[in-house]
Design a protein around this motif. Structure first.
Motif, short mmCIF file in Angstrom:
data_model
loop_
_atom_site.label_atom_id
_atom_site.label_comp_id
_atom_site.label_asym_id
_atom_site.label_seq_id
_atom_site.Cartn_x
_atom_site.Cartn_y
_atom_site.Cartn_z
N GLN A 350 0.85 -1.19 0.00
CA GLN A 350 0.00 0.00 0.00
C GLN A 350 0.88 1.24 0.00
O GLN A 350 2.09 1.17 0.24
CB GLN A 350 -0.91 0.01 1.22
CG GLN A 350 -0.18 -0.10 2.55
CD GLN A 350 -1.12 -0.12 3.74
OE1 GLN A 350 -2.02 0.71 3.84
NE2 GLN A 350 -0.91 -1.07 4.65
N THR A 351 0.27 2.40 -0.27
CA THR A 351 1.05 3.61 -0.48
C THR A 351 1.78 4.07 0.78
O THR A 351 2.85 4.67 0.68
CB THR A 351 0.18 4.74 -1.02
OG1 THR A 351 -0.97 4.93 -0.18
CG2 THR A 351 -0.26 4.44 -2.44
N VAL A 352 1.24 3.81 1.96
CA VAL A 352 1.93 4.27 3.17
C VAL A 352 2.89 3.21 3.71
O VAL A 352 3.58 3.45 4.70
CB VAL A 352 0.93 4.65 4.29
CG1 VAL A 352 0.00 5.75 3.83
CG2 VAL A 352 0.17 3.44 4.81
N TYR A 353 2.92 2.04 3.07
CA TYR A 353 3.83 0.98 3.52
C TYR A 353 4.34 0.28 2.26
O TYR A 353 3.87 -0.78 1.88
CB TYR A 353 3.09 0.01 4.44
CG TYR A 353 3.99 -0.97 5.16
CD1 TYR A 353 5.10 -0.53 5.90
CD2 TYR A 353 3.73 -2.33 5.11
CE1 TYR A 353 5.91 -1.44 6.57
CE2 TYR A 353 4.53 -3.24 5.79
CZ TYR A 353 5.62 -2.78 6.52
OH TYR A 353 6.43 -3.69 7.18
N GLN A 354 5.32 0.90 1.64
CA GLN A 354 5.82 0.41 0.36
C GLN A 354 6.81 -0.73 0.59
O GLN A 354 8.02 -0.62 0.37
CB GLN A 354 6.46 1.55 -0.43
CG GLN A 354 5.45 2.55 -0.96
CD GLN A 354 4.68 2.05 -2.19
OE1 GLN A 354 4.84 0.90 -2.60
NE2 GLN A 354 3.85 2.90 -2.77
N VAL A 355 6.24 -1.84 1.03
CA VAL A 355 6.99 -3.06 1.33
C VAL A 355 6.31 -4.22 0.60
O VAL A 355 5.07 -4.30 0.61
CB VAL A 355 7.04 -3.33 2.84
CG1 VAL A 355 7.68 -4.67 3.14
CG2 VAL A 355 7.80 -2.21 3.55
#
Length: 536
Positions: A350-355
């Motif tokens: 997701q955009t806030v957790y680019q993992v």
């Protein structure tokens, strides 16, 4: 001397590459350096082995201090110390979703019983009161970890539910009703459908037809996030695009002609129109996860809708372009080329957790394989296979499944993992083991699946005058009309529908056989029967 140096360099390079570990396993590659599975170079064997490792870990997971299986209290697995966080928002519905497909694939009765246990427990320990403004919908979280009660939301607190997760649970209850013929599941699904359909609105660019989070007693949309220092609201949880399970649930109840069909048709139409007007053209997919309390666009919302488009092209005149636009956006937004040297681009969460996530990467692979199958556009196919392969490396020998660079999440690693491999096999049967027999898909719901060597179950064990030693598979479906795709080692001698021989034909009721490089694909088309026996 020079030749010795070159040889030493080559050996060193080989040794270095062999020692590189991807999560739990040393990386295996083909002659061109592209990633292949760690377990076996045969994709079908590896995928099948991996998902059954994952199931076995779930099935044998230790019990918690309150006597419940660990996965009924926590969202993250820890071996020795209980994690302090409660449930994942869609953890249980995702599990039922995967286990339904895995039951068809294996005939393992423990899988079916686990589905029942999860549903029964949730129905008796996790619903909003009947006298609340949003009655009879499940809470996604246990605010007191060991209480055994689901009563709120991880971030928004007690009394807050997530309507999109309620729709997911209701869909799985409809499936369980079809499997078990037990009205209690249907009644519970109808109550959830009634609540959701009664609250639905048109929505706009900033508000989905139903909110992401709502207080079931006050009816107030919850706050998505508070400012860490001032405590003031930054955003409201009024938007998500995770409505595919709810839409499918409404469609299923409409088809069954159960509940308030007119209200469900209206709700479906509103959700479909809103999805087509706002998320699809704007790629505003919004939040999904329970532990993120600020705005984030998520791959799961985008690609779940892409699969819905492909499975329901009748609602999308430009379905190919619509699907491709979502896939292109996901690639632009979530591509991760950390392992490009192994020929694979994986997918961030997701955009806030680019993992990169194992379930998200597997989803991308399975959905792009479906796109390739439907359109003939194979541009994504090779990477899609390698994405599925890459995601097997997150599974340890004992079946624990790690979110890369993170923890062993019981959402991403289990319910939202297994189903993507089974969907990929259903799309391209070559991805299923060639030396095993498996039901890969059905247009109905499989109530009972018995495989050779395990035909003496409570239901489906009486074959009349038929020699049970010659039975490869027996299954019973919910609907009298339907189609199954079944991977077999060899072409069967006969297929019986309601104990009558089926004819080999390409039209109407009957069966088809397609030889594959290993084994073959049996397609059974039923028009007037539920009980099928496949003979050696």
């Amino acid at each position: 001397m020079k030749r010795s140096f070159i040889l030493l360099f080559i050996l060193s390079a080989i040794y270095s590459n062999a020692q590189e570990k991807l999560f739990y396993h040393p990386v295996q590659t083909d002659k061109d350096g592209n990633i292949i599975p760690w377990y076996n170079e045969d994709l079908g064997k590896s995928y099948s082995h991996t998902i059954q490792l994952v199931w076995n870990f779930w099935d044998t997971m230790r019990h918690d201090m309150n006597g419940l299986p660990y996965y009924m209290n926590h969202q993250v697995w820890n071996a020795n110390v209980d994690d302090h966080r409660g449930m994942g928002g869609d953890q249980l519905s995702m599990a039922i979703s995967s286990w339904r497909l895995l039951y068809d694939y294996t005939g393992n009765e423990r899988i079916k019983e686990n589905m029942r246990f999860i549903a029964d427990y949730n129905l008796t320990h996790g619903l909003s009161p009947a006298n609340s403004k949003w009655p009879d919908i499940p809470f996604p979280y246990n605010t007191l970890i060991y209480s055994g009660i689901f009563d709120g939301d991880m971030k928004a607190g007690k009394d807050v539910s997530q309507p999109d997760k309620a729709g997911s649970f209701a869909l799985e209850l409809v499936h369980l009703y079809k499997i078990e013929d037990e009205e209690v599941y249907l009644d519970a699904a109808i109550k959830i459908a009634n609540t959701l359909s009664s609250h639905i609105k048109a929505g706009d660019i900033n508000h989905s037809p139903l909110p992401f989070k709502v207080n079931v007693f006050t009816g107030v949309t919850a706050l998505l996030r508070h400012h860490d220092f001032t405590g003031t609201a930054i955003d409201s949880a009024g938007y998500t695009s995770n409505w595919v399970p709810s839409m499918q649930m409404f469609l299923d109840l409409i088809e069954l002609k159960k509940g308030n069909v007119a209200a469900y048709k209206n709700a479906f139409d509103i959700l479909l129109a809103w999805m087509k007007k706002y998320p699809l053209p704007n790629n505003k997919w919004g939040p999904f996860f329970e532990d993120v309390d600020w705005w984030s666009d998520t791959q799961i919302n985008a690609m779940t809708f892409a699969r819905f488009i492909m499975e329901h092209p009748e609602y999308f005149p430009q379905w190919k372009n619509d699907t491709k636009s979502i896939i292109d956006w996901v690639h632009k937004t979530f591509n991760n080329d950390q392992w490009i040297k192994y020929g694979v681009v994986v997918t961030n969460e997701q955009t806030v957790y680019q993992v990169p996530g194992e379930s998200h990467t597997a989803r991308q692979g399975a959905d792009e394989i479906l796109y390739a199958s439907l359109t003939g556009d194979m541009a994504f196919y090779k990477n899609a296979i390698r994405e599925l392969t890459w995601a097997t490396y997150t599974v340890d020998f004992d079946g624990k499944n790690v979110f890369p660079n993170d923890e062993n999440w019981l959402t991403d690693g289990y319910g939202d993992y297994v189903r993507h491999y089974l969907r990929a096999m259903a799309t391209f049967p070559e991805l299923a083991p060639g030396d095993e027999d498996h039901i890969l898909s059905t247009t109905s719901v499989i109530q009972q699946a018995d495989y050779k060597g395990n035909l003496k179950k409570a239901i489906g064990s009486d074959f009349g005058d038929i020699d049970s030693n010659k039975v490869k598979i027996y299954y019973r479906a919910f609907d009298e009309k339907g189609m199954e795709r079944i991977k077999l080692q060899n072409k069967p001698s006969q297929i019986l529908l309601e104990n009558k021989a089926m004819h080999e034909t390409t039209t109407g009721e009957g069966f088809e056989w397609e030889s594959l490089s290993k084994g073959g694909l049996l397609i059974v088309r039923r028009a007037n029967g539920k009980n099928v026996i496949i003979l050696e």
